[in-house]
Scaffold this motif. Structure first.
Motif, PDB file in Angstrom:
ATOM      1  N   TYR A   1      70.563   9.005 -32.923  1.00 29.67           N
ATOM      2  CA  TYR A   1      69.564   9.806 -32.216  1.00 29.67           C
ATOM      3  C   TYR A   1      69.954  11.270 -32.341  1.00 29.67           C
ATOM      4  N   CYS A   2      69.035  12.073 -32.908  1.00 22.48           N
ATOM      5  CA  CYS A   2      69.265  13.505 -33.076  1.00 22.48           C
ATOM      6  C   CYS A   2      68.423  14.239 -32.046  1.00 22.48           C
TER       7      CYS A   2
ATOM      8  N   ASP B   1      68.119  17.465 -31.577  1.00 23.59           N
ATOM      9  CA  ASP B   1      67.446  18.650 -32.117  1.00 23.59           C
ATOM     10  C   ASP B   1      66.115  18.270 -32.773  1.00 23.59           C
ATOM     11  N   LYS B   2      66.139  17.191 -33.557  1.00 27.23           N
ATOM     12  CA  LYS B   2      64.905  16.764 -34.223  1.00 27.23           C
ATOM     13  C   LYS B   2      63.907  16.192 -33.213  1.00 27.23           C
ATOM     14  N   ALA B   3      64.430  15.518 -32.202  1.00 23.61           N
ATOM     15  CA  ALA B   3      63.534  14.943 -31.207  1.00 23.61           C
ATOM     16  C   ALA B   3      62.796  16.020 -30.427  1.00 23.61           C
TER      17      ALA B   3
ATOM     18  N   LYS C   1      61.773  18.803 -31.608  1.00 26.12           N
ATOM     19  CA  LYS C   1      60.763  19.411 -32.470  1.00 26.12           C
ATOM     20  C   LYS C   1      59.576  18.497 -32.735  1.00 26.12           C
ATOM     21  N   ASN C   2      59.747  17.239 -32.496  1.00 26.98           N
ATOM     22  CA  ASN C   2      58.663  16.304 -32.781  1.00 26.98           C
ATOM     23  C   ASN C   2      57.611  16.358 -31.682  1.00 26.98           C
ATOM     24  N   ASN C   3      56.375  16.235 -32.104  1.00 26.03           N
ATOM     25  CA  ASN C   3      55.266  16.205 -31.176  1.00 26.03           C
ATOM     26  C   ASN C   3      55.008  14.751 -30.791  1.00 26.03           C
TER      27      ASN C   3
END
Length: 413
Positions: free
Chosen positions: A300-301, A303-305, A307-309
């Motif tokens: 589980y990242c 930072d990427k989570a 940014k996701n809509n």
């Protein structure tokens, strides 16, 4: 079996007298059959020396009674030293009757012990299995327990679990026993063989009252299902018990006193040991051991989570538009440059005397020594103490002012 032998003797010089009594008793537990022998003998002997010859004169009278049954029959033998005779009584045809019993009779014999404190599963009118909880049983609250008494008090829960009650148990430590009235050779729980007792030799199963010389195969199969008909791995251990050889021992015709033939050996009947055998008479079952879930959490990242809509494009929820607050409570509009600081100074100087507010503060909080004048240093050096000029609020209407007259007072935001 049982036996008794008594001998009494008297010696007075040349006179010698004796008395002998003996009794032997053999019994078959099931079907009930017995053989009993009792004999009594009384005698006297007199020794007399005549010159070089010793003459002995002896007389003996004895009787022996032999009984057997059922049906009751027997023989009385009378011995008058030089002659004797027999007297038979009873039904001589009883000796030809078969002593074998059926399996139903044997089943009724081994299942006649019942327990009123355990849950029973009826089979053929007898208790085939006895269920008892060893660990984890909880007290159940009944409708009577939840009702208050005359004094308005609620009594304790009924801790006595009846035979037909449903068990309420704690799953982590739950353990129960199934006791079999009929011996078993193999136990399976959910098609898995139960653990056998360690360091104990289990004997084979026979039915001595049925006169069986071949062993009996008996299996106990237990199935425990879950709500979705799934079966878990329950820990099961076979439970053994010492049981009578008279019931579960191997039948040997050579050791049966009811069948007396050449070559019969009844010496084992005189041995007080070996009257019990060890057989599996139940199983102890414990709840399955909790297992760690095999579902592994993926990487589980964060930072990427972030940014996701979470919504698809075009399907974002619409928030309610903000409604502007009343302009009557809004601060005065800000001007540019040094006029903000000038307006702040003028508002401080035009503000009412704070003495009334300070007196009320002291009266409420019971304190004294507060300064009741305006903060002149703050007014003179406000440009040095604030990074930007505070906004000025409006207070109206006020005595001496018209509704449309907006007088500025300090309002810090």
């Amino acid at each position: 079996m049982g036996g008794l032998h008594i001998r009494a003797a008297l010696s007075l010089g040349a006179l010698y007298a004796w008395f002998d009594a003996a009794a032997d008793f053999l019994m078959t537990y099931s079907p009930f059959h017995f053989i009993a022998d009792a004999n009594v003998s009384v005698g006297v002997r007199f020794s007399m020396d005549i010159w070089f010859v010793t003459v002995q004169i002896s007389v003996e009278i004895g009787a022996r009674l032999s009984l057997m049954g059922p049906p009751l029959r027997g023989i009385v033998h009378v011995d008058f030293w030089v002659f004797g005779f027999d007297i038979a009584f009873g039904d001589p045809a009883g000796a030809a009757q078969s002593l074998d019993i059926s399996f139903q009779d044997f089943w009724d014999l081994v299942t006649q012990a019942e327990s009123s404190s355990s849950k029973r599963v009826e089979a053929g009118g007898k208790a085939a299995h006895l269920f008892s909880c060893n660990k984890g049983l909880l007290a159940q609250e009944t409708e009577k327990d939840s009702k208050p008494d005359d004094k308005g008090l609620v009594g304790e829960k009924d801790k006595d679990v009846k035979a037909n009650d449903t068990w309420l148990v704690r799953s982590g430590v739950f353990q129960f026993t199934i006791e079999c009235q009929f011996a078993v050779q193999l136990v399976t729980v959910n098609n898995k063989k139960a653990l056998e007792p360690q360091s104990v030799t289990i004997d084979d199963i026979y039915a001595k009252p049925m006169r069986l010389s071949e062993r009996i195969d008996s299996t106990l199969s237990v199935t425990i299902g879950g709500p979705d008909n799934s079966t878990s791995v329950w820990k099961a251990t076979s439970a053994w018990k010492d049981v009578p050889q008279a019931l579960w021992g191997q039948y040997k015709e050579s050791e049966d006193p009811n069948v007396s033939r050449p070559g019969s050996d009844f010496s084992n009947l005189l041995n007080s040991g070996g009257s019990m055998c060890r057989l599996i008479m139940g199983v102890v079952i414990e709840a399955p051991i909790p297992q760690v879930s095999l579902d592994n959490m993926p990487e589980y990242c964060v930072d990427k989570a972030m940014k996701n809509n979470i919504f698809d494009d075009g399907n974002e929820p619409k928030f309610q538009e903000n409604v502007d607050e009343s302009t009557a409570f809004a601060p005065l509009p800000r001007t540019l440059g040094a006029e903000n600081w000038t307006a702040l100074r003028e508002a401080w100087e035009a503000s009412p005397d704070p003495r009334l507010a300070v007196d009320m503060w002291e009266d409420i909080f019971k304190t004294t020594g507060l300064v009741k004048t305006k903060p002149t240093k703050l007014i003179d050096h406000n440009a040095d103490l604030y990074l930007s000029a505070p906004l000025l609020g409006k207070t109206w209407p006020r005595e001496g002012l018209q509704k449309d007259d907006e007088t500025a007072f300090p309002h810090i935001e």
